[in-house]
Design a protein around this motif. Structure first.
Motif, PDB file in Angstrom:
ATOM      1  N   ARG A 169      -4.930   2.268  -0.280  1.00 11.59           N
ATOM      2  CA  ARG A 169      -4.869   0.887  -0.762  1.00 11.59           C
ATOM      3  C   ARG A 169      -5.966   0.639  -1.779  1.00 11.59           C
ATOM      4  O   ARG A 169      -6.875   1.464  -1.967  1.00 11.59           O
ATOM      5  CB  ARG A 169      -4.957  -0.098   0.400  1.00 11.59           C
ATOM      6  CG  ARG A 169      -6.186   0.036   1.259  1.00 11.59           C
ATOM      7  CD  ARG A 169      -5.993  -0.713   2.577  1.00 11.59           C
ATOM      8  NE  ARG A 169      -7.051  -0.411   3.525  1.00 11.59           N
ATOM      9  CZ  ARG A 169      -8.189  -1.104   3.621  1.00 11.59           C
ATOM     10  NH1 ARG A 169      -8.433  -2.103   2.819  1.00 11.59           N
ATOM     11  NH2 ARG A 169      -9.092  -0.767   4.531  1.00 11.59           N
TER      12      ARG A 169
ATOM     13  N   HIS B  91     -11.856  -1.535  -9.415  1.00  6.72           N
ATOM     14  CA  HIS B  91     -11.156  -1.341  -8.141  1.00  6.72           C
ATOM     15  C   HIS B  91     -11.730  -0.167  -7.345  1.00  6.72           C
ATOM     16  O   HIS B  91     -12.336   0.736  -7.903  1.00  6.72           O
ATOM     17  CB  HIS B  91      -9.657  -1.122  -8.379  1.00  6.72           C
ATOM     18  CG  HIS B  91      -9.010  -2.285  -9.051  1.00  6.72           C
ATOM     19  ND1 HIS B  91      -8.813  -2.325 -10.425  1.00  6.72           N
ATOM     20  CD2 HIS B  91      -8.551  -3.449  -8.550  1.00  6.72           C
ATOM     21  CE1 HIS B  91      -8.254  -3.484 -10.732  1.00  6.72           C
ATOM     22  NE2 HIS B  91      -8.082  -4.180  -9.619  1.00  6.72           N
TER      23      HIS B  91
ATOM     24  N   TRP C 156     -21.160   2.025  -2.371  1.00  5.82           N
ATOM     25  CA  TRP C 156     -20.103   1.762  -1.399  1.00  5.82           C
ATOM     26  C   TRP C 156     -20.076   2.844  -0.308  1.00  5.82           C
ATOM     27  O   TRP C 156     -19.793   2.544   0.858  1.00  5.82           O
ATOM     28  CB  TRP C 156     -18.741   1.663  -2.083  1.00  5.82           C
ATOM     29  CG  TRP C 156     -18.598   0.433  -2.939  1.00  5.82           C
ATOM     30  CD1 TRP C 156     -18.337   0.382  -4.272  1.00  5.82           C
ATOM     31  CD2 TRP C 156     -18.715  -0.927  -2.507  1.00  5.82           C
ATOM     32  NE1 TRP C 156     -18.285  -0.912  -4.712  1.00  5.82           N
ATOM     33  CE2 TRP C 156     -18.517  -1.738  -3.647  1.00  5.82           C
ATOM     34  CE3 TRP C 156     -18.984  -1.532  -1.288  1.00  5.82           C
ATOM     35  CZ2 TRP C 156     -18.566  -3.131  -3.575  1.00  5.82           C
ATOM     36  CZ3 TRP C 156     -19.028  -2.920  -1.228  1.00  5.82           C
ATOM     37  CH2 TRP C 156     -18.826  -3.709  -2.359  1.00  5.82           C
TER      38      TRP C 156
ATOM     39  N   VAL D 134      -9.035   3.181  -1.461  1.00  4.24           N
ATOM     40  CA  VAL D 134      -9.418   3.504  -0.080  1.00  4.24           C
ATOM     41  C   VAL D 134      -8.297   4.320   0.559  1.00  4.24           C
ATOM     42  O   VAL D 134      -7.145   3.886   0.589  1.00  4.24           O
ATOM     43  CB  VAL D 134      -9.650   2.227   0.748  1.00  4.24           C
ATOM     44  CG1 VAL D 134     -10.088   2.591   2.173  1.00  4.24           C
ATOM     45  CG2 VAL D 134     -10.674   1.330   0.078  1.00  4.24           C
TER      46      VAL D 134
ATOM     47  N   GLU E 138      -8.890  -2.021  -3.282  1.00  3.66           N
ATOM     48  CA  GLU E 138      -9.755  -3.173  -3.027  1.00  3.66           C
ATOM     49  C   GLU E 138     -10.493  -3.518  -4.320  1.00  3.66           C
ATOM     50  O   GLU E 138     -10.678  -2.650  -5.180  1.00  3.66           O
ATOM     51  CB  GLU E 138     -10.783  -2.848  -1.923  1.00  3.66           C
ATOM     52  CG  GLU E 138     -10.170  -2.535  -0.578  1.00  3.66           C
ATOM     53  CD  GLU E 138      -9.551  -3.763   0.085  1.00  3.66           C
ATOM     54  OE1 GLU E 138      -9.828  -4.895  -0.353  1.00  3.66           O
ATOM     55  OE2 GLU E 138      -8.777  -3.564   1.046  1.00  3.66           O
ATOM     56  N   GLU E 139     -10.881  -4.776  -4.418  1.00  6.11           N
ATOM     57  CA  GLU E 139     -11.648  -5.200  -5.591  1.00  6.11           C
ATOM     58  C   GLU E 139     -13.061  -4.621  -5.522  1.00  6.11           C
ATOM     59  O   GLU E 139     -13.683  -4.659  -4.448  1.00  6.11           O
ATOM     60  CB  GLU E 139     -11.746  -6.725  -5.633  1.00  6.11           C
ATOM     61  CG  GLU E 139     -10.418  -7.437  -5.823  1.00  6.11           C
ATOM     62  CD  GLU E 139      -9.884  -7.245  -7.229  1.00  6.11           C
ATOM     63  OE1 GLU E 139     -10.706  -7.202  -8.183  1.00  6.11           O
ATOM     64  OE2 GLU E 139      -8.653  -7.113  -7.383  1.00  6.11           O
ATOM     65  N   ASN E 140     -13.535  -4.113  -6.613  1.00 14.35           N
ATOM     66  CA  ASN E 140     -14.932  -3.650  -6.681  1.00 14.35           C
ATOM     67  C   ASN E 140     -15.808  -4.863  -6.949  1.00 14.35           C
ATOM     68  O   ASN E 140     -16.294  -5.071  -8.065  1.00 14.35           O
ATOM     69  CB  ASN E 140     -15.078  -2.591  -7.776  1.00 14.35           C
ATOM     70  CG  ASN E 140     -16.490  -2.013  -7.833  1.00 14.35           C
ATOM     71  OD1 ASN E 140     -17.311  -2.281  -6.950  1.00 14.35           O
ATOM     72  ND2 ASN E 140     -16.760  -1.220  -8.854  1.00 14.35           N
TER      73      ASN E 140
ATOM     74  N   ASN F  88     -15.000  -4.188   6.475  1.00 12.05           N
ATOM     75  CA  ASN F  88     -14.651  -4.568   7.852  1.00 12.05           C
ATOM     76  C   ASN F  88     -13.229  -4.137   8.215  1.00 12.05           C
ATOM     77  O   ASN F  88     -12.911  -3.969   9.386  1.00 12.05           O
ATOM     78  CB  ASN F  88     -14.777  -6.074   8.035  1.00 12.05           C
ATOM     79  CG  ASN F  88     -16.226  -6.517   7.995  1.00 12.05           C
ATOM     80  OD1 ASN F  88     -17.105  -5.784   8.452  1.00 12.05           O
ATOM     81  ND2 ASN F  88     -16.486  -7.674   7.422  1.00 12.05           N
ATOM     82  N   ALA F  89     -12.395  -4.018   7.196  1.00 13.10           N
ATOM     83  CA  ALA F  89     -10.997  -3.641   7.460  1.00 13.10           C
ATOM     84  C   ALA F  89     -10.850  -2.139   7.693  1.00 13.10           C
ATOM     85  O   ALA F  89      -9.772  -1.669   8.057  1.00 13.10           O
ATOM     86  CB  ALA F  89     -10.111  -4.077   6.297  1.00 13.10           C
TER      87      ALA F  89
ATOM     88  N   SER G 282     -16.122  -7.717   3.069  1.00 18.25           N
ATOM     89  CA  SER G 282     -14.948  -7.918   3.930  1.00 18.25           C
ATOM     90  C   SER G 282     -14.030  -6.703   3.960  1.00 18.25           C
ATOM     91  O   SER G 282     -13.471  -6.373   5.004  1.00 18.25           O
ATOM     92  CB  SER G 282     -14.183  -9.157   3.479  1.00 18.25           C
ATOM     93  OG  SER G 282     -13.779  -8.977   2.143  1.00 18.25           O
ATOM     94  N   TRP G 283     -13.866  -6.022   2.830  1.00 20.36           N
ATOM     95  CA  TRP G 283     -12.935  -4.893   2.831  1.00 20.36           C
ATOM     96  C   TRP G 283     -13.452  -3.745   3.702  1.00 20.36           C
ATOM     97  O   TRP G 283     -12.662  -2.992   4.285  1.00 20.36           O
ATOM     98  CB  TRP G 283     -12.625  -4.420   1.406  1.00 20.36           C
ATOM     99  CG  TRP G 283     -13.761  -3.738   0.691  1.00 20.36           C
ATOM    100  CD1 TRP G 283     -14.673  -4.322  -0.119  1.00 20.36           C
ATOM    101  CD2 TRP G 283     -14.078  -2.352   0.727  1.00 20.36           C
ATOM    102  NE1 TRP G 283     -15.558  -3.399  -0.597  1.00 20.36           N
ATOM    103  CE2 TRP G 283     -15.207  -2.173  -0.097  1.00 20.36           C
ATOM    104  CE3 TRP G 283     -13.538  -1.237   1.353  1.00 20.36           C
ATOM    105  CZ2 TRP G 283     -15.800  -0.920  -0.298  1.00 20.36           C
ATOM    106  CZ3 TRP G 283     -14.126   0.001   1.150  1.00 20.36           C
ATOM    107  CH2 TRP G 283     -15.242   0.154   0.339  1.00 20.36           C
TER     108      TRP G 283
ATOM    109  N   ASP H 108       0.846  -1.194   0.000  1.00 22.49           N
ATOM    110  CA  ASP H 108       0.000   0.000   0.000  1.00 22.49           C
ATOM    111  C   ASP H 108       0.878   1.239   0.000  1.00 22.49           C
ATOM    112  O   ASP H 108       2.060   1.176   0.297  1.00 22.49           O
ATOM    113  CB  ASP H 108      -0.866   0.025   1.265  1.00 22.49           C
ATOM    114  CG  ASP H 108      -1.726  -1.222   1.387  1.00 22.49           C
ATOM    115  OD1 ASP H 108      -2.061  -1.805   0.337  1.00 22.49           O
ATOM    116  OD2 ASP H 108      -2.041  -1.595   2.527  1.00 22.49           O
TER     117      ASP H 108
END
Lengths: 151, 208
Positions: free
Chosen positions: A56, A121, A69, A124, A58-60, B196-197, B193-194, A42
């Motif tokens: 970082r 993606h 989201w 974040v 994350e997968e969308n 939750n992080a 899950s992401w 990251d």
């Protein structure tokens, strides 16, 4: 036999190299007062006082819009007990940001969370500090948010 | 003539400057006039700034005063009899009292020591005033210096006495304000899950 194994090794290394070239990575312009430091993939930045910022990817998955989201994150954080103190959109980049307050060792900390959806993606961005320190760096953090991206 | 003037000036100076303390412990409930009352209140407030301002106004309007005010805490002094009303006021402003910790300290020994210090100096001062009438110019000047010194000490100890009496009359209340509970409630996992992080405490622990 020896040539065959050498060829396989070269192919594997090449595949790994190409894969790494196409692995999406997070990126952001360094906010004023912060310096990058080595992290586990990251983007990680830190101020002289120790205030940190992390970006970082994350997968969308499932593929959803930014609004979806943002609503999911807001609901989750509120349910978890955080108090929302401010929020807004990152107009140029199509993102959203939230500032939450939560206690840490008896002090109020501000926790910045920002999202941006980029194709498959989600970028974040997180940063946090005790309230007074956060206010000092807030303009720099917000100035950097539009540059958060997948590279 | 000069000596008489000196005597008169010295006596006038002493009589004018030695005044009794203005705060009277008799205003306290019987048996509690020597108690200092301190209170710490920890309040969960939906709007800390509004409650902070409200508490300062409440103190001013209820025979007390605020010492310090910020969004994080309010320090105020209020008559001890107002403490139950203070709690009621906090709750009427949607504040949730998480901790309410009173403490008292006995000021009697400190007050007696201070009063004894005043008394002994007052006796010395009275004795000098008796002697000054028959003193020559040199002795009068020396007495005047001594009078000044004694007077300063008496004022110092009377100041301490006033502080002690003030402490017994007004509760010292420190109200810490928080907009969130002292810990985040039970973990509530998201379906994603992401999400939750995303957590402040995990973020702070992640120093890699």
């Amino acid at each position: 036999m020896k040539n065959l194994s050498l060829r396989a090794t070269v192919i594997l290394v090449s595949v790994a190299f190409l894969a790494s070239c196409f692995t999406p990575r997070a990126a952001i312009a360094t906010p004023d007062g912060f310096s990058p430091y080595t992290g586990k993939g990251d983007v990680r930045l830190i101020s002289p006082e120790g205030m940190r910022m992390r970006v970082r990817i994350e997968e969308n998955e499932p593929s959803q819009s930014l609004d979806f989201w943002a609503t999911a994150l807001r609901g989750h954080m509120t349910d978890a007990g955080y108090t929302l103190v401010d929020h807004g959109t990152v107009s140029a980049a199509g993102g959203v940001w939230f500032e939450w307050v939560a206690p840490v060792h008896g002090e109020d900390w501000i926790y910045l969370t920002a999202l941006r959806v980029s194709g498959n993606h989600i970028v974040v961005v997180e940063s946090a500090a005790v309230e007074a320190l956060y206010r000092t760096y807030r303009p720099a953090l917000h100035a950097a948010l539009p540059t958060a991206q997948v590279r | 003539m000069k000596r008489s003037l000196l005597r008169i000036a010295a006596v006038c100076f002493v009589l004018a400057s030695v005044a009794p303390p203005s705060v009277n412990a008799q205003t306290q409930p019987p048996g509690q006039e020597f108690l200092s009352y301190r209170l710490f209140v920890y309040v969960l407030a939906p709007d800390r700034e509004a409650l902070s301002a409200g508490l300062a106004n409440w103190a001013d309007g209820n025979d007390g005063y605020f010492v310090e005010r910020s969004g994080d805490q309010v320090v105020l002094r209020t008559p001890r009899s107002n403490v139950p009303a203070l709690r009621a006021y906090i709750e009427s402003r949607d504040g949730v009292v998480l901790r309410f910790e009173p403490a008292t300290a006995d000021l009697r020994q400190e007050l007696l020591n201070t009063r004894a210090a005043v008394s002994s100096r007052q006796e010395s001062l009275d004795r000098i005033l008796e002697l000054i009438g028959s003193a020559d110019i040199g002795a009068t000047l020396a007495f005047e210096q001594e009078l000044r010194s004694l007077n300063q000490e008496i004022e110092y100890y009377r100041g301490i006495e006033r502080l002690i009496l003030n402490d017994s009359r007004y509760a010292h209340v420190r109200i810490a304000l928080t907009s969130e509970q002292s810990s985040i409630p039970d973990y509530l996992p998201s379906a994603f899950s992401w999400i939750n992080a995303i957590d402040l405490y995990q973020f702070l622990k992640d120093r890699s």
